[in-house]
Design a protein around this motif. Structure first.
Motif, PDB file in Angstrom:
ATOM      1  N   LYS A  34       0.827  -1.214   0.000  1.00 15.70           N
ATOM      2  CA  LYS A  34       0.000   0.000   0.000  1.00 15.70           C
ATOM      3  C   LYS A  34       0.858   1.261   0.000  1.00 15.70           C
ATOM      4  CE  LYS A  34      -3.922  -2.108   2.363  1.00 15.70           C
ATOM      5  NZ  LYS A  34      -4.706  -2.142   3.603  1.00 15.70           N
ATOM      6  N   THR A  97      -9.254  12.805  -6.692  1.00 16.67           N
ATOM      7  CA  THR A  97     -10.556  13.031  -6.066  1.00 16.67           C
ATOM      8  C   THR A  97     -10.620  12.274  -4.751  1.00 16.67           C
ATOM      9  OG1 THR A  97     -11.608  11.118  -7.109  1.00 16.67           O
ATOM     10  CG2 THR A  97     -11.668  13.225  -8.327  1.00 16.67           C
ATOM     11  N   ARG A  98     -11.493  12.720  -3.895  1.00 10.95           N
ATOM     12  CA  ARG A  98     -11.703  12.034  -2.613  1.00 10.95           C
ATOM     13  C   ARG A  98     -12.099  10.576  -2.854  1.00 10.95           C
ATOM     14  NH1 ARG A  98     -13.364  13.832   2.722  1.00 10.95           N
ATOM     15  NH2 ARG A  98     -14.442  12.117   3.729  1.00 10.95           N
ATOM     16  N   GLU A  99     -12.931  10.362  -3.870  1.00  9.28           N
ATOM     17  CA  GLU A  99     -13.400   9.012  -4.194  1.00  9.28           C
ATOM     18  C   GLU A  99     -12.229   8.106  -4.602  1.00  9.28           C
ATOM     19  OE1 GLU A  99     -16.550  11.810  -4.088  1.00  9.28           O
ATOM     20  OE2 GLU A  99     -14.836  11.861  -5.444  1.00  9.28           O
ATOM     21  N   GLU A 100     -11.301   8.624  -5.411  1.00  6.36           N
ATOM     22  CA  GLU A 100     -10.127   7.841  -5.805  1.00  6.36           C
ATOM     23  C   GLU A 100      -9.309   7.425  -4.582  1.00  6.36           C
ATOM     24  OE1 GLU A 100      -7.924   9.103  -9.760  1.00  6.36           O
ATOM     25  OE2 GLU A 100      -8.487  10.866  -8.571  1.00  6.36           O
ATOM     26  N   GLU A 102     -10.247   7.282  -1.401  1.00  6.27           N
ATOM     27  CA  GLU A 102     -10.984   6.330  -0.557  1.00  6.27           C
ATOM     28  C   GLU A 102     -10.998   4.928  -1.170  1.00  6.27           C
ATOM     29  OE1 GLU A 102     -14.836   8.017   0.177  1.00  6.27           O
ATOM     30  OE2 GLU A 102     -14.056   9.360   1.712  1.00  6.27           O
ATOM     31  N   LYS A 103     -11.209   4.860  -2.480  1.00  5.32           N
ATOM     32  CA  LYS A 103     -11.267   3.571  -3.160  1.00  5.32           C
ATOM     33  C   LYS A 103      -9.933   2.828  -3.091  1.00  5.32           C
ATOM     34  CE  LYS A 103     -11.478   1.863  -7.824  1.00  5.32           C
ATOM     35  NZ  LYS A 103     -10.367   2.332  -8.586  1.00  5.32           N
ATOM     36  N   ASP A 104      -8.858   3.556  -3.325  1.00  2.00           N
ATOM     37  CA  ASP A 104      -7.542   2.917  -3.410  1.00  2.00           C
ATOM     38  C   ASP A 104      -6.817   2.794  -2.082  1.00  2.00           C
ATOM     39  OD1 ASP A 104      -7.868   2.583  -6.126  1.00  2.00           O
ATOM     40  OD2 ASP A 104      -6.768   4.395  -6.661  1.00  2.00           O
ATOM     41  N   GLY A 106      -8.489   3.691   1.262  1.00  2.11           N
ATOM     42  CA  GLY A 106      -9.342   3.631   2.448  1.00  2.11           C
ATOM     43  C   GLY A 106      -9.535   4.972   3.111  1.00  2.11           C
TER      44      GLY A 106
END
Length: 106
Positions: A34, A97-100, A102-104, A106
């Motif tokens: 990670k 993006t926040r979504e990227e 969070e997705k990658d 956590g």
């Protein structure tokens, strides 16, 4: 004095290798993967861009992550946060993006 571009890239990579070596003693294998992914993502997003002061953004992010790991002694999630904390910086052409994140991560 500013360093030539290649020398700066090499220095940043060398600093990352030192961080990774330190983390081999403090993190499990999944965490190391990670951290590697976070460094690659930050490198991709930030590239060679600098702050208005001239400081290389990726170098700053790596320095923060290194302090988090070696001086403060926090774990992988905090190290990853240090590496990624500038991927949404206002002056970047492409911001994560926040979504990227969070997705990658956590």
């Amino acid at each position: 004095m500013l360093l030539p571009e290649m020398e700066t890239k090499e220095q940043i990579f060398t600093r990352y290798i030192h961080l990774k070596e330190f983390c081999r003693h403090t993190c499990d294998d999944d965490s190391l993967v990670k951290i590697e992914k976070a460094f690659q993502f930050a490198s991709y997003i930030i590239g060679e861009r600098t702050f208005a002061t001239g400081e290389i953004i990726l170098k700053h992010s790596l320095d923060v992550a290194t302090i988090i790991a070696t001086e403060i002694g926090l774990g992988a999630d905090s190290i990853i946060t240090g590496l990624l904390h500038n991927v949404m910086y206002a002056d970047l052409e492409r911001k994560a993006t926040r979504e990227e994140i969070e997705k990658d991560f956590g």
